[in-house]
Design a protein around this motif. Sequence first.
Motif, PDB file in Angstrom:
ATOM      1  N   GLU A 169       0.817  -1.216   0.000  1.00 32.25           N
ATOM      2  CA  GLU A 169       0.000   0.000   0.000  1.00 32.25           C
ATOM      3  C   GLU A 169       0.852   1.267   0.000  1.00 32.25           C
ATOM      4  O   GLU A 169       0.336   2.359  -0.211  1.00 32.25           O
ATOM      5  N   ILE A 170       2.107   1.101   0.261  1.00 32.24           N
ATOM      6  CA  ILE A 170       2.970   2.290   0.294  1.00 32.24           C
ATOM      7  C   ILE A 170       3.003   2.901  -1.112  1.00 32.24           C
ATOM      8  O   ILE A 170       3.312   2.216  -2.089  1.00 32.24           O
ATOM      9  N   PRO A 171       2.674   4.175  -1.213  1.00 33.15           N
ATOM     10  CA  PRO A 171       2.608   4.775  -2.551  1.00 33.15           C
ATOM     11  C   PRO A 171       3.984   5.118  -3.100  1.00 33.15           C
ATOM     12  O   PRO A 171       4.896   5.516  -2.363  1.00 33.15           O
ATOM     13  N   ILE A 172       4.080   4.961  -4.388  1.00 34.60           N
ATOM     14  CA  ILE A 172       5.267   5.426  -5.105  1.00 34.60           C
ATOM     15  C   ILE A 172       4.767   6.220  -6.306  1.00 34.60           C
ATOM     16  O   ILE A 172       3.869   5.770  -7.028  1.00 34.60           O
ATOM     17  N   LYS A 191       9.572   0.127  -1.395  1.00 36.35           N
ATOM     18  CA  LYS A 191       8.399   0.298  -0.534  1.00 36.35           C
ATOM     19  C   LYS A 191       8.669  -0.261   0.858  1.00 36.35           C
ATOM     20  O   LYS A 191       8.363   0.388   1.873  1.00 36.35           O
ATOM     21  N   GLU A 225       8.581   5.661   6.974  1.00 37.48           N
ATOM     22  CA  GLU A 225       8.074   6.667   6.034  1.00 37.48           C
ATOM     23  C   GLU A 225       6.782   6.162   5.382  1.00 37.48           C
ATOM     24  O   GLU A 225       6.643   4.955   5.124  1.00 37.48           O
ATOM     25  N   PRO A 226       5.881   7.062   5.084  1.00 38.58           N
ATOM     26  CA  PRO A 226       4.612   6.632   4.481  1.00 38.58           C
ATOM     27  C   PRO A 226       4.660   6.554   2.962  1.00 38.58           C
ATOM     28  O   PRO A 226       3.649   6.226   2.342  1.00 38.58           O
ATOM     29  N   ASN A 227       5.769   6.897   2.369  1.00 42.87           N
ATOM     30  CA  ASN A 227       5.828   6.881   0.903  1.00 42.87           C
ATOM     31  C   ASN A 227       7.254   6.558   0.465  1.00 42.87           C
ATOM     32  O   ASN A 227       8.207   6.691   1.252  1.00 42.87           O
ATOM     33  N   VAL A 228       7.376   6.164  -0.789  1.00 45.40           N
ATOM     34  CA  VAL A 228       8.690   5.814  -1.329  1.00 45.40           C
ATOM     35  C   VAL A 228       9.440   7.085  -1.686  1.00 45.40           C
ATOM     36  O   VAL A 228       8.894   7.981  -2.345  1.00 45.40           O
ATOM     37  N   ARG A 229      10.659   7.147  -1.270  1.00 45.93           N
ATOM     38  CA  ARG A 229      11.520   8.276  -1.606  1.00 45.93           C
ATOM     39  C   ARG A 229      12.628   7.786  -2.538  1.00 45.93           C
ATOM     40  O   ARG A 229      12.825   6.584  -2.711  1.00 45.93           O
TER      41      ARG A 229
END
Lengths: 327, 475
Positions: A222-225, A272, A280-284
């Motif tokens: 579910e982690i957004p990228i 992710k 972290e809530p999102n991909v960096r």
Amino acid sequence: MIAVQDLDRTYSTLERLRAAIGTTVVGQGAVVEAVLVALLCGGNVLLEGVPGLGKTLLVRALASALDLRFSRIQFTPDLMPADIVGTNVLSDDGTRRTFTYSPGPIFANVVLADEVNRATPKTQSALLEAMEERTVTIGKTTYPLGSPFLVLATQNPIEMEGTYPLPEAQLDRFLFKAVVGYPSLGDLVTIVEHTTEGDGVALPEAVASAADVLSAQSVVREIPIAQPLREYVARLVLATHPDNRHAPKDVRSFVEYGASPRAAIATILGAKAHALLAGEPNVRRVDIESVFPLALGHRLILSFRGEAEGVAATALLSRVWEETPVL
Amino acid sequence: MLRGVRSAGIAFATSIALILMAAVAARLGTMALRLGPSVAALLVVVATTTVGFVVGYAPRPDIARLLLSIDLALATGERLCSLHELRSRGGATPLENRIATKLLETPPAWRRVLRLRRRDALPWAAGGAALGLALFLSLTITPPVPATTADPGSQARAAGSQGVPHASSVPLGTKGGAVAAGARDATPSGSAEPFGDALAELLPAPPSRGLLGDLGDAVPAEVGAPARDLRQSLSDYLSQLLGRAEADQNQTFALTEREREALQELMRDVPTSSLRRSLSSVLRGETGNALKALLEESQRLLEGADQGEEGETSTQDARAPVPPEAEATGSDLASAGWVSLPPPSDGEGETTGAGERRTGADAEEPETLDRSAPPRNEEGGSAVGGEESGEATPPLPGVGFIPEELLGDVGSEGDLRRYFTKGIPFEPPVGERAPAAALSLDYEVLRALLAARVLAPEVQTIVRTYFAEITRGGP
């Protein structure tokens, strides 16, 4: 759709897990992280390093902290596939004799395939189905493996005599390949202290369950990228192909075949998991950077020239990373 | 491609509509806009259409990529584009709030992202430059539009907007004003002033009276037409007063205060001393028959001067200077025959231009000059209703003076004023071919005059440029 509680529980589980492993395994932070990321992704890890660096200890500590079923397979040249996946055995209950399936050590949650390159390719290939399909087929019957399932294979890079290098198809099944290096001075002192005093090395207590791991694996997906970052990963993978117009000069010179689409999948999924592990809530981009060499290092097939000149895959990947723009 | 064509079509239609609106506005006189020729308008349309096509054809900005670039510049951990990703997916997720919270935790360094990169600014700069060039061309490449096709009212407004006083804006309420109106009316209605703008640019300050007086000395009879205007006006005015004197049966005819002032104004510019003395006698305050006799005497002297000049004019060369009598007055203005406008009156006086006579009580009504009124030379009669001058030389077209301010009082000479010229002294009306003598200026004489006036070099340059402009480069 995940809930807030799932997210919070996952963060706390991962924190506990990392701390528990840290009590047993000294140093090797990158390797521990790679193993945890692979666990969150549901992938397999190839650990490469000389003997005595704590590879087996790491796997055992992980299995202990997760309260998962752990099995260890020591790969030797005379190891047979049935020794891994199990076999049908004739059983006699007094009235009649029947063949019953006796599961092999592969039926566990965490499998340590120690010195995997010492087994014959026939035996090595017994892992293929288990690693990719999470099933084992004996005769006409297919048996599902437990969940979560993680194969951690180790291989010794220096003792090549009497070994069977893993075929490319086998290598491609591993999500990551992590190189276990020598510990630092401080870490080494601590290791010596832990192993020579008291009761020796103690495995950690279980801090998470299989359910927690499965929940974490669902959160990872579910982690957004962002879409541009997905494109960036795709360009990175394509840049490892020597015939790609964006490929660096070194790649064109020393690479025979570039990374497969599994490399892109492994990179994004690993990024992710890395982001989740970092809280972290999102991909960096830094998440991608962390898993990029792990996911592609074992997927590059060097050319004869590359092999002859001893070019390291990590050096080529560094060049790819530097020369591929984000946008 | 289709989007480019569509946006180009929109830009094309918009530009056409704007040009049409501007043309209509200029036509109606609601906007002091000089539309250029069709080439300039075409340039504007082409430039606008091209810009529209380029803007439409250019790929639309990818929001996600844009956000990622902002993220990278601000080092926000790619949260903006991730948030956009979550929003575009739809559905609420706790990760969305987590990302937003983390985004707000660290204040971004906006200054880093607001930097304009050269490659981004280049297309916009090129488009803006093209548009600016088109606008510049449309506003600058505008050759003089023939006044016969232009609206006189808009011309007048345009002249007013450029700071050049216009004759039609000066109210006429006195006899002096009537005389000046005669000079102004020498310009046919709707006549061309093609060099009006050039004059306004070339002459930041009003031209020297003395210089013009000298020019009047040097130019031929046609050029000295204002002198005839003075005489004609004076003759008409005297005739008018004589008519009143004859009509007065009670022998109590006397000049009113206004009539005295007007006559005084006219007298001030009379070059002939004998005539001036006679007019001074008229102003002494005689009444009845005495005054009538004095008026007749002045009229006779004036006619004698006219006949003498006509005789001279017929025999002398067109370039011959005026008789030395004019010089004897010592007044450049008088020698050239230039007349001045009296101060605007409250309403008394006579007006000219319509060819009708106004006397006595009729003259009490104020009136302003109407440019649409028929000019004197076209009517063939006196501006004050007098008899036809009979002169073959037409009045100088487009010439007039507009008083600007009262500079002071010079003894018995009266008010000292400064004047603006209106129009071009030697400019023939549009559609008419200039008389040969009108442009037969002796440039050597002019140069000598300029040198004798001890004018500043820059002023001489202005004058030289001016004459070169109106004669298209030379005699």
